[in-house]
Design a protein around this motif. Structure first.
Motif, PDB file in Angstrom:
ATOM      1  N   ARG A 185      13.034   4.446  -5.187  1.00  0.00           N
ATOM      2  CA  ARG A 185      11.593   4.198  -5.298  1.00  0.00           C
ATOM      3  C   ARG A 185      11.071   3.452  -4.065  1.00  0.00           C
ATOM      4  O   ARG A 185       9.898   3.513  -3.744  1.00  0.00           O
ATOM      5  CB  ARG A 185      11.265   3.424  -6.569  1.00  0.00           C
ATOM      6  CG  ARG A 185      11.562   1.927  -6.530  1.00  0.00           C
ATOM      7  CD  ARG A 185      10.894   1.164  -7.659  1.00  0.00           C
ATOM      8  NE  ARG A 185      11.651   1.245  -8.899  1.00  0.00           N
ATOM      9  CZ  ARG A 185      11.302   2.002  -9.924  1.00  0.00           C
ATOM     10  NH1 ARG A 185      10.215   2.712  -9.886  1.00  0.00           N
ATOM     11  NH2 ARG A 185      12.049   2.027 -11.006  1.00  0.00           N
ATOM     12  N   GLU A 186      11.970   2.754  -3.375  1.00  0.00           N
ATOM     13  CA  GLU A 186      11.541   1.987  -2.195  1.00  0.00           C
ATOM     14  C   GLU A 186      11.413   2.851  -0.952  1.00  0.00           C
ATOM     15  O   GLU A 186      10.981   2.376   0.096  1.00  0.00           O
ATOM     16  CB  GLU A 186      12.531   0.858  -1.901  1.00  0.00           C
ATOM     17  CG  GLU A 186      12.600  -0.228  -2.952  1.00  0.00           C
ATOM     18  CD  GLU A 186      13.562   0.111  -4.087  1.00  0.00           C
ATOM     19  OE1 GLU A 186      14.140   1.225  -4.054  1.00  0.00           O
ATOM     20  OE2 GLU A 186      13.717  -0.727  -4.995  1.00  0.00           O
ATOM     21  N   LEU A 187      11.799   4.103  -1.025  1.00  0.00           N
ATOM     22  CA  LEU A 187      11.729   4.974   0.149  1.00  0.00           C
ATOM     23  C   LEU A 187      10.344   4.906   0.778  1.00  0.00           C
ATOM     24  O   LEU A 187       9.335   4.966   0.080  1.00  0.00           O
ATOM     25  CB  LEU A 187      12.029   6.428  -0.253  1.00  0.00           C
ATOM     26  CG  LEU A 187      12.122   7.380   0.939  1.00  0.00           C
ATOM     27  CD1 LEU A 187      13.459   7.216   1.648  1.00  0.00           C
ATOM     28  CD2 LEU A 187      11.926   8.834   0.506  1.00  0.00           C
ATOM     29  N   SER A 188      10.298   4.781   2.093  1.00  0.00           N
ATOM     30  CA  SER A 188       8.974   4.650   2.701  1.00  0.00           C
ATOM     31  C   SER A 188       8.377   6.036   2.935  1.00  0.00           C
ATOM     32  O   SER A 188       9.081   7.025   3.141  1.00  0.00           O
ATOM     33  CB  SER A 188       9.057   3.820   3.974  1.00  0.00           C
ATOM     34  OG  SER A 188       9.117   4.633   5.101  1.00  0.00           O
TER      35      SER A 188
ATOM     36  N   VAL B 188      -2.835   2.985   5.020  1.00  0.00           N
ATOM     37  CA  VAL B 188      -1.586   2.336   4.567  1.00  0.00           C
ATOM     38  C   VAL B 188      -0.579   2.289   5.713  1.00  0.00           C
ATOM     39  O   VAL B 188      -0.712   2.992   6.711  1.00  0.00           O
ATOM     40  CB  VAL B 188      -0.944   3.088   3.372  1.00  0.00           C
ATOM     41  CG1 VAL B 188      -1.868   3.100   2.174  1.00  0.00           C
ATOM     42  CG2 VAL B 188      -0.550   4.499   3.777  1.00  0.00           C
ATOM     43  N   GLU B 189       0.437   1.460   5.519  1.00  0.00           N
ATOM     44  CA  GLU B 189       1.510   1.350   6.511  1.00  0.00           C
ATOM     45  C   GLU B 189       2.543   2.460   6.306  1.00  0.00           C
ATOM     46  O   GLU B 189       2.765   2.904   5.179  1.00  0.00           O
ATOM     47  CB  GLU B 189       2.218  -0.002   6.362  1.00  0.00           C
ATOM     48  CG  GLU B 189       1.332  -1.192   6.674  1.00  0.00           C
ATOM     49  CD  GLU B 189       1.873  -2.457   6.031  1.00  0.00           C
ATOM     50  OE1 GLU B 189       1.908  -2.523   4.777  1.00  0.00           O
ATOM     51  OE2 GLU B 189       2.269  -3.359   6.776  1.00  0.00           O
ATOM     52  N   ARG B 190       3.230   2.806   7.383  1.00  0.00           N
ATOM     53  CA  ARG B 190       4.251   3.851   7.255  1.00  0.00           C
ATOM     54  C   ARG B 190       5.408   3.385   6.366  1.00  0.00           C
ATOM     55  O   ARG B 190       6.113   4.195   5.785  1.00  0.00           O
ATOM     56  CB  ARG B 190       4.777   4.283   8.619  1.00  0.00           C
ATOM     57  CG  ARG B 190       5.733   3.297   9.297  1.00  0.00           C
ATOM     58  CD  ARG B 190       6.489   3.919  10.474  1.00  0.00           C
ATOM     59  NE  ARG B 190       5.700   3.895  11.703  1.00  0.00           N
ATOM     60  CZ  ARG B 190       5.110   4.939  12.224  1.00  0.00           C
ATOM     61  NH1 ARG B 190       5.218   6.110  11.654  1.00  0.00           N
ATOM     62  NH2 ARG B 190       4.419   4.832  13.329  1.00  0.00           N
ATOM     63  N   GLU B 191       5.582   2.086   6.245  1.00  0.00           N
ATOM     64  CA  GLU B 191       6.677   1.553   5.426  1.00  0.00           C
ATOM     65  C   GLU B 191       6.340   1.538   3.944  1.00  0.00           C
ATOM     66  O   GLU B 191       7.196   1.194   3.122  1.00  0.00           O
ATOM     67  CB  GLU B 191       7.034   0.122   5.860  1.00  0.00           C
ATOM     68  CG  GLU B 191       7.629  -0.007   7.247  1.00  0.00           C
ATOM     69  CD  GLU B 191       6.549  -0.109   8.322  1.00  0.00           C
ATOM     70  OE1 GLU B 191       5.340  -0.065   7.976  1.00  0.00           O
ATOM     71  OE2 GLU B 191       6.919  -0.236   9.508  1.00  0.00           O
ATOM     72  N   LEU B 192       5.110   1.871   3.583  1.00  0.00           N
ATOM     73  CA  LEU B 192       4.741   1.842   2.165  1.00  0.00           C
ATOM     74  C   LEU B 192       5.748   2.630   1.339  1.00  0.00           C
ATOM     75  O   LEU B 192       6.141   3.735   1.707  1.00  0.00           O
ATOM     76  CB  LEU B 192       3.353   2.467   1.979  1.00  0.00           C
ATOM     77  CG  LEU B 192       2.814   2.356   0.547  1.00  0.00           C
ATOM     78  CD1 LEU B 192       2.336   0.942   0.268  1.00  0.00           C
ATOM     79  CD2 LEU B 192       1.703   3.348   0.279  1.00  0.00           C
ATOM     80  N   SER B 193       6.163   2.070   0.221  1.00  0.00           N
ATOM     81  CA  SER B 193       7.165   2.791  -0.562  1.00  0.00           C
ATOM     82  C   SER B 193       6.488   3.823  -1.455  1.00  0.00           C
ATOM     83  O   SER B 193       5.349   3.647  -1.889  1.00  0.00           O
ATOM     84  CB  SER B 193       8.047   1.807  -1.331  1.00  0.00           C
ATOM     85  OG  SER B 193       7.634   1.720  -2.657  1.00  0.00           O
ATOM     86  N   ILE B 194       7.228   4.900  -1.700  1.00  0.00           N
ATOM     87  CA  ILE B 194       6.635   6.031  -2.426  1.00  0.00           C
ATOM     88  C   ILE B 194       6.211   5.645  -3.839  1.00  0.00           C
ATOM     89  O   ILE B 194       5.387   6.324  -4.425  1.00  0.00           O
ATOM     90  CB  ILE B 194       7.614   7.232  -2.489  1.00  0.00           C
ATOM     91  CG1 ILE B 194       8.966   6.810  -3.094  1.00  0.00           C
ATOM     92  CG2 ILE B 194       7.826   7.838  -1.110  1.00  0.00           C
ATOM     93  CD1 ILE B 194       9.912   7.965  -3.346  1.00  0.00           C
TER      94      ILE B 194
ATOM     95  N   TYR C 290      -5.184   9.317   2.736  1.00  0.00           N
ATOM     96  CA  TYR C 290      -4.978   8.093   3.513  1.00  0.00           C
ATOM     97  C   TYR C 290      -4.504   8.396   4.932  1.00  0.00           C
ATOM     98  O   TYR C 290      -3.924   9.440   5.203  1.00  0.00           O
ATOM     99  CB  TYR C 290      -3.960   7.180   2.815  1.00  0.00           C
ATOM    100  CG  TYR C 290      -2.600   7.797   2.579  1.00  0.00           C
ATOM    101  CD1 TYR C 290      -1.654   7.861   3.606  1.00  0.00           C
ATOM    102  CD2 TYR C 290      -2.246   8.324   1.342  1.00  0.00           C
ATOM    103  CE1 TYR C 290      -0.411   8.428   3.396  1.00  0.00           C
ATOM    104  CE2 TYR C 290      -1.010   8.898   1.126  1.00  0.00           C
ATOM    105  CZ  TYR C 290      -0.093   8.945   2.154  1.00  0.00           C
ATOM    106  OH  TYR C 290       1.129   9.514   1.960  1.00  0.00           O
TER     107      TYR C 290
ATOM    108  N   LEU D 205       2.464   5.460  -4.345  1.00  0.00           N
ATOM    109  CA  LEU D 205       1.597   6.628  -4.123  1.00  0.00           C
ATOM    110  C   LEU D 205       0.751   6.934  -5.357  1.00  0.00           C
ATOM    111  O   LEU D 205      -0.385   7.390  -5.238  1.00  0.00           O
ATOM    112  CB  LEU D 205       2.434   7.852  -3.742  1.00  0.00           C
ATOM    113  CG  LEU D 205       3.023   7.829  -2.312  1.00  0.00           C
ATOM    114  CD1 LEU D 205       3.882   9.060  -2.069  1.00  0.00           C
ATOM    115  CD2 LEU D 205       1.910   7.731  -1.269  1.00  0.00           C
TER     116      LEU D 205
ATOM    117  N   ILE E 125      -2.243   6.677   8.231  1.00  0.00           N
ATOM    118  CA  ILE E 125      -1.208   5.674   8.521  1.00  0.00           C
ATOM    119  C   ILE E 125      -1.757   4.763   9.630  1.00  0.00           C
ATOM    120  O   ILE E 125      -2.159   5.237  10.696  1.00  0.00           O
ATOM    121  CB  ILE E 125       0.086   6.350   9.009  1.00  0.00           C
ATOM    122  CG1 ILE E 125       0.584   7.365   7.969  1.00  0.00           C
ATOM    123  CG2 ILE E 125       1.135   5.301   9.332  1.00  0.00           C
ATOM    124  CD1 ILE E 125       1.325   6.795   6.819  1.00  0.00           C
TER     125      ILE E 125
END
Lengths: 339, 339
Positions: free
Chosen positions: A87-90, B85-91, B101, B94, B103
């Motif tokens: 779930r943490e996958l970016s 949002v940031e590219r590191e946002l976790s899925i 959105y 979503l 990046i």
């Protein structure tokens, strides 16, 4: 292969997941059974393998010989055919995923929540290390008063490191005076006075400990009263702490016990501890019913009631517990002062 | 408000982004201009605001009075209308996003790559702190030989902490003997012998430093030869280090200089340093053309050539540099031993 990897492969089979990609450091370390700080990606197919950078290949081959070690080439290669992700996958990796995917995190969370024998030993060791630092403070309270917060934090972390802690489990909280009313304050160059709150953790082979003690350095009736209330609140939690109670119930019981003082208890009662210092289960009365967790033998959690009086002081006492069928084993053993 | 926040709001206006959500700790700390370890979410709308937990609200209001502070309620509320949002946002987030959105990470990366005056001061301070620890080792080499790696790491981190480092910038590498041939080895209880590699960093107010020294503890011709090659390689990099050269060129020049020894240089030449110890730009000859970065005044990077002889030893020397129009300012100043 090891039993954690085998269990996960069985789960994948039952869920019809063909290829799962693990990026989260603590999850990788869980499956490796060893702390590994470098960049790596664990891939589960029929045979699992670990991608590392060129610079870590020799080290990984020497230390993780139960896994195939591959040199990282590209994300395209890693995610090709992947249908299981954390779930943490970016979101930046989504462009490499060419199939429908399932989230595998609940299974890993479920596995990591119940600690096996090896994990319990490592957390006990981490707890022993933070106990050593806390006992040193207890036995040197008079000298400690001559230090500033920063210097005391340095002494504490030095003791932990010398005793085998890779690093502090979190930014050590070593604060005194009014700053104790902020649960997350950081040490400053202020002299230690009136009241001293120490919340620290060690990391042994990747596993964390977490302990808090508050020391009253002056004779103050209000402080003593609040201190004893926190002390009693922790005892109340201990009375109910055993397999079968839920995380939400335990927090609610303590908050009920506190009555009007509940509004000064501005955080939750505790949290799971393992490869992360904050992990599941969370002990909070704010959990929705579908988030609540029944406590089970093998879970390791903190109980940390705290009361915070704005612009005055804050008091928190925290211990680490292994949950048992009919109670618990307390893993943090540093003496709790009585006032 | 501060100038970083203002610049970012202008960027949002130009890109027609109405609401951006920042979750990455280092990005939040960048905009706050202050190290803040607790859970928080920074939201940019016309007026930016910071969500924190109930337990950190008082602290945040006292310390970040240039921002509106809100108590965290729900992710739905935070992401409602979010289009940046940031590219590191976790899925897992979503599901809360109800609009298309963009990046925003490239803009933040671009801003963070060029350090402003305040940042340079903080990184200089972090470098001074790691210098102190490294100089202590230099001045106590004879005593150091009686310690094991773990004990020496404890001494080093103690010195850094006492001098104001919040924590080590990464797991300190303090290793000797054959283990030096692994670039990322961790300290063990082994006695220090033959050769000692120390790669450490401090964190001052959130900003990192990074420095490596290798000490030859025995008279060995091969070690000396490799040491001097690494030493010369760093000098070659310094000759070319100034605004205008690209990250890829610099790595390539050094690797060319090393000739046949290049294959023992199993990592890249260096990396940007700031709120993260590894950040942009990366100095690597493997960068694709669209990833390459022209070095500019205000960037802070490491140069860290290393040569690793399998089953024998490894040598790395690393310094921290502020890039200038016509050269650089070296920020790490601990003496480099000569052999």
């Amino acid at each position: 292969m090891n039993s954690r990897i085998e269990r996960f492969l069985k789960y994948m089979e039952s869920e019809n997941i063909k290829k799962a990609v693990i990026l989260k450091k603590e999850n990788i370390n869980y499956f490796l059974g060893k702390y590994f700080m470098s960049f790596s990606v664990l891939v589960f197919e029929e045979q699992p393998y670990l991608y590392v950078g060129k610079l870590d290949k020799d080290y990984a081959e020497e230390n993780f010989n139960f896994l195939e070690i591959r040199e990282f080439k590209s994300w395209e290669e890693i995610f090709k055919g992947c249908d299981g992700v954390e779930r943490e996958l970016s979101i930046s990796y989504l462009k490499y995923i060419d199939k429908e995917y399932k989230i595998i995190s609940n299974k890993i969370k479920e596995m990591r929540m119940i600690k096996d024998k090896d994990e319990i030993e490592l957390i006990k060791k981490a707890a022993e290390i933070s106990d050593k630092a806390m006992n040193w403070v207890l036995n040197n309270l008079d000298d400690v008063k001559d230090l500033n917060e920063y210097e005391l934090a340095a002494e504490i972390e030095y003791i932990m490191k010398k005793n085998g802690s890779i690093k502090p489990a979190f930014d050590s909280i070593v604060v005194s005076g009014k700053k104790t009313s902020f649960p997350h304050a950081l040490p400053t160059k202020d002299k230690i006075e009136d009241i001293l709150l120490i919340d620290i953790g060690a990391v042994f082979e990747g596993y964390c400990s977490d302990i808090t003690r508050t020391f009253l350095l002056k004779d103050d009736e209000e402080m003593k009263k609040i201190y004893n209330l926190v002390y009693e609140a922790k005892k109340v939690a201990e009375e109910y702490l055993k397999e079968g109670i839920t995380a939400k119930q335990l927090d609610s019981i303590v908050k009920e016990f506190l009555g009007d003082y509940e509004k000064l208890f501005i955080h939750s009662l505790g949290h799971g501890v393992g490869l992360e210092v904050h992990e599941e289960p969370r002990l909070s009365n704010k959990l929705k019913d579908n988030e609540d967790v029944i406590l089970k033998e093998g879970m390791i959690i903190t109980i940390e009631p705290g009361l915070y009086l704005k612009n005055k002081f804050g008091i928190r006492i925290e211990d680490l517990y292994l949950i048992k069928k009919n109670g618990f084993e307390k893993l943090s053993k540093a003496k709790i002062p009585e006032y």
